[in-house]
Scaffold this active site. Sequence first.
Site, PDB file in Angstrom:
ATOM      1  N   LYS A  42       0.793  -1.234   0.000  1.00  0.00           N
ATOM      2  CA  LYS A  42       0.000   0.000   0.000  1.00  0.00           C
ATOM      3  C   LYS A  42       0.827   1.287   0.000  1.00  0.00           C
ATOM      4  O   LYS A  42       0.417   2.326   0.508  1.00  0.00           O
ATOM      5  CB  LYS A  42      -1.002   0.045   1.187  1.00  0.00           C
ATOM      6  CG  LYS A  42      -1.838  -1.190   1.369  1.00  0.00           C
ATOM      7  CD  LYS A  42      -2.308  -1.832   0.099  1.00  0.00           C
ATOM      8  CE  LYS A  42      -3.313  -1.021  -0.669  1.00  0.00           C
ATOM      9  NZ  LYS A  42      -3.577  -1.690  -2.001  1.00  0.00           N
ATOM     10  N   SER A  43       1.992   1.214  -0.636  1.00  0.00           N
ATOM     11  CA  SER A  43       2.865   2.393  -0.701  1.00  0.00           C
ATOM     12  C   SER A  43       2.837   3.076  -2.054  1.00  0.00           C
ATOM     13  O   SER A  43       3.568   4.046  -2.257  1.00  0.00           O
ATOM     14  CB  SER A  43       4.313   1.980  -0.443  1.00  0.00           C
ATOM     15  OG  SER A  43       4.427   1.287   0.735  1.00  0.00           O
ATOM     16  N   GLY A  44       2.069   2.530  -3.013  1.00  0.00           N
ATOM     17  CA  GLY A  44       2.091   3.090  -4.362  1.00  0.00           C
ATOM     18  C   GLY A  44       2.725   2.135  -5.369  1.00  0.00           C
ATOM     19  O   GLY A  44       3.195   2.560  -6.430  1.00  0.00           O
ATOM     20  N   THR A  46       1.380  -0.023  -7.396  1.00  0.00           N
ATOM     21  CA  THR A  46       0.688  -0.029  -8.689  1.00  0.00           C
ATOM     22  C   THR A  46       1.192   1.131  -9.560  1.00  0.00           C
ATOM     23  O   THR A  46       1.446   0.975 -10.755  1.00  0.00           O
ATOM     24  CB  THR A  46      -0.828   0.138  -8.464  1.00  0.00           C
ATOM     25  OG1 THR A  46      -1.223  -0.720  -7.393  1.00  0.00           O
ATOM     26  CG2 THR A  46      -1.621  -0.177  -9.708  1.00  0.00           C
ATOM     27  N   TRP A  47       1.335   2.264  -8.951  1.00  0.00           N
ATOM     28  CA  TRP A  47       1.810   3.478  -9.643  1.00  0.00           C
ATOM     29  C   TRP A  47       3.231   3.267 -10.178  1.00  0.00           C
ATOM     30  O   TRP A  47       3.519   3.502 -11.352  1.00  0.00           O
ATOM     31  CB  TRP A  47       1.758   4.630  -8.636  1.00  0.00           C
ATOM     32  CG  TRP A  47       2.046   5.995  -9.164  1.00  0.00           C
ATOM     33  CD1 TRP A  47       2.085   6.393 -10.477  1.00  0.00           C
ATOM     34  CD2 TRP A  47       2.317   7.158  -8.374  1.00  0.00           C
ATOM     35  NE1 TRP A  47       2.366   7.742 -10.539  1.00  0.00           N
ATOM     36  CE2 TRP A  47       2.504   8.226  -9.264  1.00  0.00           C
ATOM     37  CE3 TRP A  47       2.414   7.394  -6.995  1.00  0.00           C
ATOM     38  CZ2 TRP A  47       2.784   9.521  -8.815  1.00  0.00           C
ATOM     39  CZ3 TRP A  47       2.691   8.686  -6.555  1.00  0.00           C
ATOM     40  CH2 TRP A  47       2.871   9.731  -7.462  1.00  0.00           C
ATOM     41  N   HIS A 105       7.425  -7.603  -2.020  1.00  0.00           N
ATOM     42  CA  HIS A 105       7.358  -6.817  -0.779  1.00  0.00           C
ATOM     43  C   HIS A 105       8.426  -7.304   0.211  1.00  0.00           C
ATOM     44  O   HIS A 105       8.432  -6.898   1.368  1.00  0.00           O
ATOM     45  CB  HIS A 105       5.992  -6.980  -0.116  1.00  0.00           C
ATOM     46  CG  HIS A 105       4.840  -6.459  -0.930  1.00  0.00           C
ATOM     47  ND1 HIS A 105       4.754  -5.168  -1.368  1.00  0.00           N
ATOM     48  CD2 HIS A 105       3.715  -7.076  -1.373  1.00  0.00           C
ATOM     49  CE1 HIS A 105       3.619  -4.998  -2.042  1.00  0.00           C
ATOM     50  NE2 HIS A 105       2.972  -6.147  -2.071  1.00  0.00           N
ATOM     51  N   LYS A 261      -7.971   6.603  -3.301  1.00  0.00           N
ATOM     52  CA  LYS A 261      -7.990   8.068  -3.262  1.00  0.00           C
ATOM     53  C   LYS A 261      -6.704   8.649  -3.851  1.00  0.00           C
ATOM     54  O   LYS A 261      -6.712   9.710  -4.459  1.00  0.00           O
ATOM     55  CB  LYS A 261      -8.153   8.510  -1.809  1.00  0.00           C
ATOM     56  CG  LYS A 261      -8.916   9.778  -1.637  1.00  0.00           C
ATOM     57  CD  LYS A 261      -9.396   9.902  -0.209  1.00  0.00           C
ATOM     58  CE  LYS A 261     -10.274  11.123  -0.037  1.00  0.00           C
ATOM     59  NZ  LYS A 261     -10.674  11.283   1.360  1.00  0.00           N
ATOM     60  N   GLY A 262      -5.590   7.981  -3.589  1.00  0.00           N
ATOM     61  CA  GLY A 262      -4.324   8.411  -4.181  1.00  0.00           C
ATOM     62  C   GLY A 262      -3.843   9.768  -3.702  1.00  0.00           C
ATOM     63  O   GLY A 262      -3.278  10.540  -4.460  1.00  0.00           O
TER      64      GLY A 262
HETATM   65  P1  A3P Z   1      -4.976   5.053  -1.085  1.00  0.00           P
HETATM   66  O1  A3P Z   1      -5.639   3.854  -0.490  1.00  0.00           O
HETATM   67  O2  A3P Z   1      -4.437   5.993  -0.044  1.00  0.00           O
HETATM   68  O3  A3P Z   1      -5.817   5.768  -2.079  1.00  0.00           O
HETATM   69  P2  A3P Z   1      -0.292  -0.183  -3.684  1.00  0.00           P
HETATM   70  O4  A3P Z   1      -0.356   0.034  -5.159  1.00  0.00           O
HETATM   71  O5  A3P Z   1       1.077  -0.332  -3.130  1.00  0.00           O
HETATM   72  O6  A3P Z   1      -1.240  -1.242  -3.250  1.00  0.00           O
HETATM   73  O7  A3P Z   1      -0.778   1.190  -3.023  1.00  0.00           O
HETATM   74  C1  A3P Z   1      -2.109   1.578  -3.120  1.00  0.00           C
HETATM   75  C2  A3P Z   1      -2.234   3.070  -2.884  1.00  0.00           C
HETATM   76  O8  A3P Z   1      -1.687   3.770  -4.002  1.00  0.00           O
HETATM   77  C3  A3P Z   1      -3.684   3.458  -2.795  1.00  0.00           C
HETATM   78  O9  A3P Z   1      -3.683   4.573  -1.908  1.00  0.00           O
HETATM   79  C4  A3P Z   1      -4.003   3.861  -4.224  1.00  0.00           C
HETATM   80  O10 A3P Z   1      -5.131   4.677  -4.345  1.00  0.00           O
HETATM   81  C5  A3P Z   1      -2.719   4.592  -4.572  1.00  0.00           C
HETATM   82  N1  A3P Z   1      -2.472   4.691  -6.024  1.00  0.00           N
HETATM   83  C6  A3P Z   1      -2.753   3.789  -6.992  1.00  0.00           C
HETATM   84  N2  A3P Z   1      -2.395   4.265  -8.186  1.00  0.00           N
HETATM   85  C7  A3P Z   1      -1.855   5.486  -7.996  1.00  0.00           C
HETATM   86  C8  A3P Z   1      -1.308   6.479  -8.859  1.00  0.00           C
HETATM   87  N3  A3P Z   1      -1.247   6.306 -10.171  1.00  0.00           N
HETATM   88  N4  A3P Z   1      -0.860   7.624  -8.306  1.00  0.00           N
HETATM   89  C9  A3P Z   1      -0.933   7.820  -6.976  1.00  0.00           C
HETATM   90  N5  A3P Z   1      -1.446   6.925  -6.107  1.00  0.00           N
HETATM   91  C10 A3P Z   1      -1.901   5.769  -6.595  1.00  0.00           C
END
Ligand code: A3P
Length: 297
Positions: A42-44, A46-47, A105, A261-262
Amino acid sequence: VGGYLYLYQGCWCLSMSFQGLIFFQRHFQAHDTDVIIITPPKSGTTWLKALAFAIANRMHHPLSQSLLLTSNPHDLVPCFEFDIYHENPFPNLENIHSPRIFSTHTPYALLPSSIKDSKCKIVYLCRNPLDTLVSYWHFIGKLRPETVEAISLDQLVDMFCRGLTAYGPFWDHVLGYWKATQEMPNKVLFLQYEDMKVEIVSHVKTLADFMGCPFSLDEEKQGMVEEIASFCSFDNLKDLEVNKTGKLHTGKQNNNILFRKGEVGDWANYLTPTMVERMEKLMEEKLEGSGFTFKRS
Ligand code: A3P
């Protein structure tokens, strides 16, 4: 927390990816050109996966019609313990064109020696623990709706503070890679979610340089860097058809659970001052003397 936790070599491992982690640790052979994306959950992730994939494949697939339009980033950049080694101790990874991009991870101390000993690159991304925790709490609620009723935020904060989160203790995870980047800045690129949210374009360039896929002057002039940054933005990725309606490879959940929410600072809408104080005091203690600090807003 979305599964049982097993303490293995000092790390709280998730039951659902434990076997995959062991196979990965024992059998993965790194190539010097590999890029390994590593994050606490959950640190980003996917991004970062979307960015790395877009950077590495921009020559093969002009961005606008890239594979990213039709696959979620986790299918393009598979995770060692969840996807690649989940059920197969000896997957064939030799035919993937380089740079091969994988993710995990796994904490630094548990990485296979071939990653540590080869010249492959590690891109590490972390996020302030308050937002990471809130994001995690929402995520496990979507993964397993019955869990979130069972785990209150209060309990999750308590577990976090005892080190009990997936791949935790969280501070050991971050400090492991922080130390590694101090010692080997050419091997470990250390990124923070909050910095990327403030200014993404320079991060895309840094990432491309680090991955060994730098942008040419022509590409820069054509706006390729900005194009990748905006293609991978939260709003754009979230609204892609594949991410709105497609299914995760588990087959059970929608890809849309990857996007919530991002934002930076959403923790303030969920955590009480007591929870915040407890977590911050602990982080201060754990990070003391390391030279590392989180950015929470
Ligand atoms: P939130 O739950 O705070 O919205 P991971 O990809 O490590 O599982 O992390 C998920 C978090 O990254 C979620 O945060 C998600 O909404 C956010 N996220 C996913 N895609 C993103 C993007 N393109 N830019 C910024 N944040 C993103």
